[in-house]
Design a protein around this motif. Structure first.
Motif, PDB file in Angstrom:
ATOM      1  N   LYS A 824       0.974  -1.331  -0.118  1.00 37.66           N
ATOM      2  CA  LYS A 824       0.147  -0.055  -0.055  1.00 37.66           C
ATOM      3  C   LYS A 824       1.039   1.124  -0.055  1.00 37.66           C
ATOM      4  CE  LYS A 824      -4.535  -1.172   1.795  1.00 37.66           C
ATOM      5  NZ  LYS A 824      -5.266  -0.354   0.967  1.00 37.66           N
ATOM      6  N   TYR A 879      -6.294  -4.878  -0.040  1.00 32.86           N
ATOM      7  CA  TYR A 879      -5.359  -4.316  -1.075  1.00 32.86           C
ATOM      8  C   TYR A 879      -6.227  -4.259  -2.341  1.00 32.86           C
ATOM      9  CZ  TYR A 879      -1.670  -5.654   1.701  1.00 32.86           C
ATOM     10  OH  TYR A 879      -0.719  -5.778   2.910  1.00 32.86           O
ATOM     11  N   SER A 880      -5.868  -2.888  -2.966  1.00 35.01           N
ATOM     12  CA  SER A 880      -6.668  -2.755  -4.303  1.00 35.01           C
ATOM     13  C   SER A 880      -6.218  -3.574  -5.656  1.00 35.01           C
ATOM     14  CB  SER A 880      -6.659  -1.300  -4.778  1.00 35.01           C
ATOM     15  OG  SER A 880      -5.198  -1.045  -5.058  1.00 35.01           O
TER      16      SER A 880
END
Length: 893
Positions: A824, A879-880
């Motif tokens: 991140k 998390y993206s």
């Protein structure tokens, strides 16, 4: 040093022998060259008889190379034997001149060396070997003065100086004048190497301190005391004069305020008590409350919180003695993973964190008749939350009496927070303390502190012990080793110094050494963290050395990184430290920083812990108590909204909260454990993968990993090799598991720990923690699904359980391969050198860390190898897609 000397002599001896060999070969070569040239010049001419005779003489007179080496060695060994014997005799003479002051070890060494000398001397005399030992010629008393005058008559400085009484003084020797000039010049040198202990030595191992290396102090401030210095002797009560425990209690300053204290408690629900350490407030006030009936005949308890475990256990032990009770009966204590209390307990000492957890089962604390929050001025996280909760409880429970014990500088703020509660001042047994500041900043405060210790010991009178404040265990152990080494070198040339330490992880039996009386004609040096500021009282301290630093947790909500960093202490803390020197009489405090720094660079008060730490555990606890409006909760110093929001986000990612911000069933189970919620999630998940036993072990071991292995100075290589045998290819979590399993296989053997350079006490603490976690796990329904006798747990199951709680702590290898990057936040971090994965080539592409520590750079401690599939399985909601794709692409490359 002796090895280097011997090596140097050996090299010189070899060069000497080799040069002789070359000379011999050169002479033989000259003859052979001459012979060859003559033969080439005239092959028909016969060899001349004279030249042939000369050649033969040279060959007979030149010794062989072997003979030369043997002769050289014998000559050197004979000379070395005589030199060593002379050194031994000189050592014995030094011992004999100081026999009355020798320690037992030195006396034993003297007898041993005497026997050796007599044996060697007898052997040499038996073979008629002369011992050319030089001794000074005897000088009779009659002609001694004449010889002395003749020797020095040309070195007198001829001029005479007039003294104040009109009489002339003899001039200085030229040598003395030169020495004085050199001494004055050395004082002016500003650049001093502070990386080494300055212990200049003479040829006879007589170690002395060069006064030019002393730390220079200015006379600065003074802490005024409550006692007259002239009453020092009469006010100090020795152990022999105290005929009973009652006499001891009556001798404390707080005893004079007993009735005034009880009257104030009776009239007010909340009372702020200002009492210095040493006044007796921690041990006596809970007893006064019990004696006044606030325990209701044993139906309710008198509670007293402490910010540190060491203080809770030591104070409870003392009060149990005063009440003639067995510890754990009428008087007990409760700290994390240890409970020494029972149904009979009337007075209980506990850490503020444990009282905070008691709110879960009893939100009104109905089993307490009175509560004392001690050392509240330290503003720990748990104390901060406790004060906010107790403010509401006191309003709902008029029968509950609340006492807040605080330092003077914070008393007004506490009073205003509790609706202008009255303040009762109880003076401590404090005498004036003179404070000295350094004239210039010290570049190395560890070195400066060591120098100041010996400076005090050599210049200040006995008795009077020294207290040194340091930032943590590592600094304490480093200084302790340096001091013990210096004391051993100095030997009997100084009065004995006894070095002892106090910090949180130190075993209880070693902690108690700081309270032992100092032997006569010696001095005690106590190396302590800030636990000695207010939590405990050490008798006999007359000198305090304050470097001016403290170690604090600092949390950055933007990066999610929590670091333990060394920062300057506050002025309030510095004054608390200085006050330790004024308990038994007038004292001195040596601050290793300038007066300007004290007034211009130090904060007035310490930053409350709630403003600088991760609040995830506290937020989970408050939500469990039904406190949902966290933004408007009545904190004395409200934390930032970013810190609260960050904690809520992480709790939601762990599954402890639903989308409405309410606690889930999983969240309530997580709150049952006195652990970080990330650990709790691992335990609860382990039941699904059948590895609960292993996860409990790993979590218990992680908490003690910092003090698990030890490296003796004389066996460091051996200790490192033993440690390497536990290294696991998957990382430190599995290495710690292997240590436990091997220890368990030996039936928890102490001998096994010694053989593997592992702290037995540390493993015992981990064992106690594990047992309590196992009981809590059963209470919330965590059970392993695999029969341990028939099946071994696959490492992947353990990895899954750990990743389920620590997925925010996953990093990937950078493109350059020299560091790791968080998924991140794109900042660099590095594997700690103590890890089993440091250095591993090729480095693992993705790892998970237990904690991130900021020292010289961001180091990850206790790391484990993870696969990208586990990241997607347990971290896809955190998390993206961009984060995961970026990580996958980097890993593939």
């Amino acid at each position: 040093m002796s090895e280097n000397v011997q090596t140097g002599r050996g090299k010189r001896r070899r060069r000497f022998s080799e040069s002789e060999d070359e000379n011999v070969e050169s002479q033989i070569g000259d003859v052979e060259t001459q012979e060859t040239s003559e033969e080439n010049g005239s092959t028909l001419q016969q060899e001349r008889p004279k030249e042939a005779e000369n050649k033969e003489k040279i060959r007979q007179n030149v010794p062989s190379m072997d003979n030369l080496r043997d002769k050289s060695r014998k000559s050197y060994l004979k000379q070395r034997q005589l030199t060593k014997l002379e050194e031994l005799k000189q050592t014995l003479n030094e011992y004999e001149n100081n026999l009355s002051n020798l320690s037992d070890k030195e006396l034993q060494d003297y007898h041993k060396k005497t026997e050796i000398f007599k044996t060697i001397q007898g052997a040499l005399q038996q073979y008629e070997v002369d011992i050319p030992l030089y001794s000074l010629p005897e000088v009779s008393n009659t002609n001694k003065k004449t010889k002395y005058d003749l020797l020095h008559q040309n070195h007198y400085k001829q001029e005479q100086k007039e003294s104040t009484n009109g009489k002339s003084k003899p001039g200085q020797y030229a040598g003395e004048q030169w020495e004085q000039e050199q001494f004055n010049r050395a004082k002016q040198i500003s650049s001093v190497n502070t990386d080494k202990i300055n212990l200049p030595g003479q040829e006879k191992n007589e170690f002395v301190f060069d006064e030019s290396q002393y730390v220079t102090f200015d006379s600065g401030d003074q802490l005024t005391g409550d006692k007259d210095p002239e009453t020092t002797t009469s006010s100090k009560v020795s152990a022999a004069e105290r005929t009973s425990i009652d006499d001891v209690r009556k001798s404390l300053p707080v005893f004079k305020f007993r009735e005034q204290f009880l009257e104030a408690v009776k009239e007010n629900p909340v009372l702020i008590v200002v009492g210095e350490t040493g006044s007796g407030k921690t041990t006596q006030l809970p007893q006064y409350l019990h004696e006044a009936g606030y325990s209701e005949g044993g139906k309710k308890m008198i509670g007293c919180t402490q910010p540190r475990r060491v203080a809770a256990t030591s104070v409870a032990t003392r009060v149990a003695q005063e009440m003639d009770s067995k510890l754990g009966q009428e008087v007990g204590y409760t700290i994390r993973f240890e409970d020494k209390s029972s149904d009979k307990t009337i007075i209980k000492y506990l850490t503020d964190g444990m009282l905070l957890r008691e709110f879960l089962n009893d939100p009104e604390l109905s089993h307490y008749g009175a509560l004392m929050i001690d050392e509240a001025h330290e503003r720990t996280l748990s104390t901060e939350v406790l004060l906010s909760l107790l403010k509401d409880i006191v309003r709902a429970r008029p029968d509950l009496k609340l006492i807040i014990a605080s330092a003077t500088i914070n008393a007004t703020k506490f009073s205003e927070f509790f609706d202008k509660a009255p303040i009762l001042n109880i003076p401590g047994r404090r005498f004036p303390v003179n404070i000295h500041y350094t004239k210039n900043p010290e570049a190395n405060y560890i070195q400066a502190a060591i120098t100041t210790i010996f400076q005090i010991h050599l210049t200040q009178p006995l008795p009077g012990d020294i207290l040194v404040f340091l930032t943590g265990q590592e600094e304490i152990e480093t200084m302790e080793g340096s001091l013990n080494e210096a004391v051993a070198k100095l030997g009997s040339s100084i009065q004995p110094l006894h070095i002892c330490s106090i910090y949180a992880n130190l075993p209880q039996e070693l902690q108690s050494k700081i309270f032992e009386p100092t032997p006569p004609n010696s001095r005690k040096v106590v190396l302590a963290t800030n636990i000695a500021e207010t939590s405990i009282t050490i008798d006999g301290i007359a000198y305090v050395i304050d470097p001016g630093y403290v170690k604090q947790n600092v949390y950055n909500p933007l990066t999610g990184m929590e670091s333990l960093v060394v920062v300057p202490c506050s002025r309030a803390s510095a004054d608390q430290r200085a006050g330790r020197a004024g308990r038994i009489g007038p004292g001195k405090c040596f601050r290793l920083y300038t007066k300007w720094s004290f007034y211009n660079e130090l904060e007035l008060n310490p930053v409350p812990e709630i403003l600088r730490v991760n609040l995830i555990s506290v937020i989970l606890l408050l939500l469990s108590l039904g406190i949902n409006d966290l933004i408007n909760f009545d904190f004395m110093d409200p934390p930032s909204n970013d810190t609260i929001i960050k904690a809520l986000e992480l709790l939601y990612a762990l599954g402890a909260l639903n989308s409405k911000g309410q606690l889930t069933k999983l969240g309530r189970k997580m709150n049952e454990f006195p652990l970080d919620p990330m650990f709790s999630k691992c335990i609860l998940t382990s039941s699904k993968y059948g590895c609960s036993e292993e996860i409990l072990t790993i979590i218990a071991m992680l908490g003690e990993s910092g003090t698990l292995f030890y490296r003796p100075k004389d066996k460091r290589e051996q200790a490192d090799k033993k440690r390497e045998t536990f290294n696991h290819e998957l990382g430190d979590h599995f290495s710690l598991l292997k240590v436990w399993q091997d220890w368990e296989a030996t039936d928890y053997s102490n001998l096994w720990c010694e053989d593997n350079f592992i702290q037995y006490k540390t493993l015992k603490r981990a064992k106690n923690v594990r047992e309590q976690l196992a009981r809590l796990s059963k209470r919330v329904g965590v059970e392993s699904e695999i029969d341990k006798t028939s099946k071994e747990v696959p490492p992947l199951m353990i990895q899954k359980s750990i990743v389920s709680g620590f997925f925010p702590n996953i990093v990937r290898l950078s493109r350059m391969g020299d560091s790791y990057r968080k998924l991140k936040q794109n900042y660099a971090c590095f594997i700690h050198p103590s890890s089993s994965l440091y250095p591993v080539k090729p480095p693992p592409r993705m790892i998970l860390y237990h904690e991130l520590v900021l020292t010289s750079k961001e180091f990850m401690r206790n790391v484990m190898v993870v696969d990208e599939k586990l990241v997607k399985e347990f971290g896809s909601h955190y998390y993206s897609i961009k984060d995961l794709e970026s990580a996958t692409n980097k890993v593939k490359k």
